[in-house]
Design a protein around this motif. Structure first.
Motif, PDB file in Angstrom:
ATOM      1  N   ILE A 164       1.193  11.095   4.191  1.00  0.00           N
ATOM      2  CA  ILE A 164       0.894  12.424   4.715  1.00  0.00           C
ATOM      3  C   ILE A 164       2.109  13.341   4.565  1.00  0.00           C
ATOM      4  N   LYS A 165       3.303  12.770   4.706  1.00  0.00           N
ATOM      5  CA  LYS A 165       4.551  13.540   4.604  1.00  0.00           C
ATOM      6  C   LYS A 165       5.019  13.708   3.146  1.00  0.00           C
ATOM      7  N   GLY A 166       4.276  13.164   2.194  1.00  0.00           N
ATOM      8  CA  GLY A 166       4.613  13.365   0.791  1.00  0.00           C
ATOM      9  C   GLY A 166       5.634  12.406   0.216  1.00  0.00           C
ATOM     10  N   CYS A 167       5.726  11.204   0.776  1.00  0.00           N
ATOM     11  CA  CYS A 167       6.699  10.202   0.319  1.00  0.00           C
ATOM     12  C   CYS A 167       6.062   9.174  -0.623  1.00  0.00           C
ATOM     13  N   ARG A 168       6.914   8.502  -1.389  1.00  0.00           N
ATOM     14  CA  ARG A 168       6.496   7.295  -2.095  1.00  0.00           C
ATOM     15  C   ARG A 168       6.598   6.160  -1.080  1.00  0.00           C
ATOM     16  N   VAL A 169       5.532   5.374  -0.940  1.00  0.00           N
ATOM     17  CA  VAL A 169       5.488   4.339   0.098  1.00  0.00           C
ATOM     18  C   VAL A 169       5.260   2.971  -0.529  1.00  0.00           C
ATOM     19  N   VAL A 170       6.147   2.041  -0.205  1.00  0.00           N
ATOM     20  CA  VAL A 170       6.055   0.660  -0.684  1.00  0.00           C
ATOM     21  C   VAL A 170       5.951  -0.259   0.521  1.00  0.00           C
ATOM     22  N   PHE A 186      -5.122   2.172   2.396  1.00  0.00           N
ATOM     23  CA  PHE A 186      -4.138   3.018   3.071  1.00  0.00           C
ATOM     24  C   PHE A 186      -3.289   3.865   2.130  1.00  0.00           C
ATOM     25  N   GLY A 187      -3.471   3.676   0.814  1.00  0.00           N
ATOM     26  CA  GLY A 187      -2.806   4.559  -0.136  1.00  0.00           C
ATOM     27  C   GLY A 187      -1.366   4.249  -0.451  1.00  0.00           C
ATOM     28  N   PHE A 188      -0.887   3.041  -0.111  1.00  0.00           N
ATOM     29  CA  PHE A 188       0.473   2.655  -0.490  1.00  0.00           C
ATOM     30  C   PHE A 188       0.608   2.721  -2.014  1.00  0.00           C
ATOM     31  N   ASP A 189       1.768   3.126  -2.490  1.00  0.00           N
ATOM     32  CA  ASP A 189       1.988   3.251  -3.930  1.00  0.00           C
ATOM     33  C   ASP A 189       2.242   1.909  -4.601  1.00  0.00           C
ATOM     34  N   ALA A 190       2.829   0.972  -3.867  1.00  0.00           N
ATOM     35  CA  ALA A 190       3.127  -0.355  -4.420  1.00  0.00           C
ATOM     36  C   ALA A 190       3.299  -1.331  -3.269  1.00  0.00           C
ATOM     37  N   GLY A 191       3.311  -2.632  -3.612  1.00  0.00           N
ATOM     38  CA  GLY A 191       3.479  -3.643  -2.573  1.00  0.00           C
ATOM     39  C   GLY A 191       4.171  -4.882  -3.090  1.00  0.00           C
ATOM     40  N   ILE A 192       4.738  -5.646  -2.164  1.00  0.00           N
ATOM     41  CA  ILE A 192       5.443  -6.886  -2.493  1.00  0.00           C
ATOM     42  C   ILE A 192       4.912  -7.993  -1.589  1.00  0.00           C
ATOM     43  N   ASN A 193       4.460  -9.087  -2.198  1.00  0.00           N
ATOM     44  CA  ASN A 193       4.058 -10.278  -1.452  1.00  0.00           C
ATOM     45  C   ASN A 193       5.305 -11.132  -1.253  1.00  0.00           C
ATOM     46  N   TYR A 194       5.861 -11.106  -0.049  1.00  0.00           N
ATOM     47  CA  TYR A 194       7.136 -11.802   0.181  1.00  0.00           C
ATOM     48  C   TYR A 194       6.996 -13.319   0.093  1.00  0.00           C
ATOM     49  N   GLY A 294      -9.764  12.049   8.405  1.00  0.00           N
ATOM     50  CA  GLY A 294      -9.859  10.977   7.415  1.00  0.00           C
ATOM     51  C   GLY A 294      -8.553  10.668   6.725  1.00  0.00           C
ATOM     52  N   ASP A 295      -7.471  11.361   7.106  1.00  0.00           N
ATOM     53  CA  ASP A 295      -6.151  11.082   6.519  1.00  0.00           C
ATOM     54  C   ASP A 295      -5.549   9.790   7.060  1.00  0.00           C
TER      55      ASP A 295
END
Length: 329
Positions: A164-170, A186-194, A294-295
């Protein structure tokens, strides 16, 4: 007759069912409200209250009921502000029914959102995400926000506020299914399976090519160590939770962060939502607005049955919840 759950013994390491006990008892009505429990919140921080040590909140006492945030229905009232049928939220005992003075209870509107949501996205977890980012994170458009425990109740809201704040989110989570979920829902840009990543430092570097401006930490331990290796100058590290070490029987040791913090002029600060009660109303208003537009979306893992409360709490430490873990009584 009533029923309650008491702390039978202080856990050594990970809590077990033998550390809890169900008791039937007869409770005399000495208060102005009679409440019937509807939903119980089970949260990782409760593990800290099971230790006999000084902290920001009093520890649980062995032989007495546990407590957490609870949604209850008023079934009888002698107080003008509360009427029969009202739904309230507050820090209440793990009891099926209880008598209460009404102090520190807040009425909720189950027509605006499901009652259970007031324990999650519109409760302390949503408030934690919102206020920690507001007070410490101070997000700026275009920055990179890294979130651990990203599929959890707090982490999933943190990531969405970042978008919502315009960031890249991982996001960092514990399975490929959870990574896919936080990206699609949720619209995350990327993810890591630890759990399948051998080198967290390199994985963070790959998914955060411009470095990390804000790290929202829900787990502590080695993941925090790896995140610190990737922070930018003037980064902000929010220490919200440390679930990876809650069940340790000895104080863990690890890399010393001070060199990195000095070199990067970075801020690393602990956060307790209870320190910012004066800001709750605005936060809830914004969260409710995003929910309505809906955000903002949320997950719940609802376990049915008062008798399942201890196991639901234990399951949090095995990552069996998606979003907020709630017990429906």
């Amino acid at each position: 007759m009533n029923e309650q759950i008491i702390l039978k013994s202080r856990p050594k390491g990970k809590p077990e069912l033998k550390d809890f006990e169900f008791q039937e008892f007869e409770e005399k009505n000495s208060q102005d409200l009679v409440l019937e429990t509807k939903y119980i919140s089970v949260d990782p921080y409760l593990r800290g209250r099971m230790r006999d040590e000084k902290s920001y909140i009093e520890p649980f006492k062995v032989g007495e009921p546990l407590e957490s945030m609870v949604v209850a229905e008023v079934t009888d009232s002698k107080i003008e502000d509360f009427k029969k049928g009202d739904h309230v939220i507050g820090m209440l005992d793990w009891k099926k029914k209880q008598h209460h003075s009404g102090k520190d209870l807040r009425k909720i509107d189950p027509n605006m959102a499901p009652a259970s949501a007031y324990l999650g996205v519109l409760g302390l977890t949503g408030l934690t995400a919102y206020l920690a980012l507001d007070k410490i994170g101070k997000l700026k458009k275009g920055e990179t926000l890294l979130v651990s425990g990203a599929a959890g109740a707090v982490g999933s809201v943190v990531g969405q506020i970042g978008k919502i704040k315009g960031c890249r989110v991982v996001g960092i989570a514990g399975s490929d299914e959870k990574i896919e979920h936080i990206q699609k829902k949720f619209g995350f840009d990327a993810g890591i399976n630890y759990k399948t990543t051998k080198n967290m430092k390199d994985a963070i570097k790959k998914t955060c090519p411009d470095g990390v401006n804000v790290y929202f930490d829900n787990v502590g331990g080695e993941i925090l160590d790896a995140a610190l290796q990737n922070i930018n100058k003037a980064a902000r590290i929010i220490n919200c939770g440390a679930i990876s070490i809650y069940n340790e029987t000895e104080v863990p040791t690890g890399p010393r962060p001070e060199g990195i913090l000095i070199k990067k002029s970075a801020l690393m600060q602990g956060f307790l939502v209870r320190d910012h009660m004066e800001d709750y109303q605005k936060a809830i208003s914004d969260l409710a607005g995003w929910l309505k537009s809906g955000d903002l979306k949320y997950d719940e893992t609802i376990v049915e049955g008062f008798d399942k409360t201890p196991q639901a709490f234990i399951d949090i430490f095995d990552g069996k919840n998606l979003g907020k873990m709630v017990v429906k009584v």
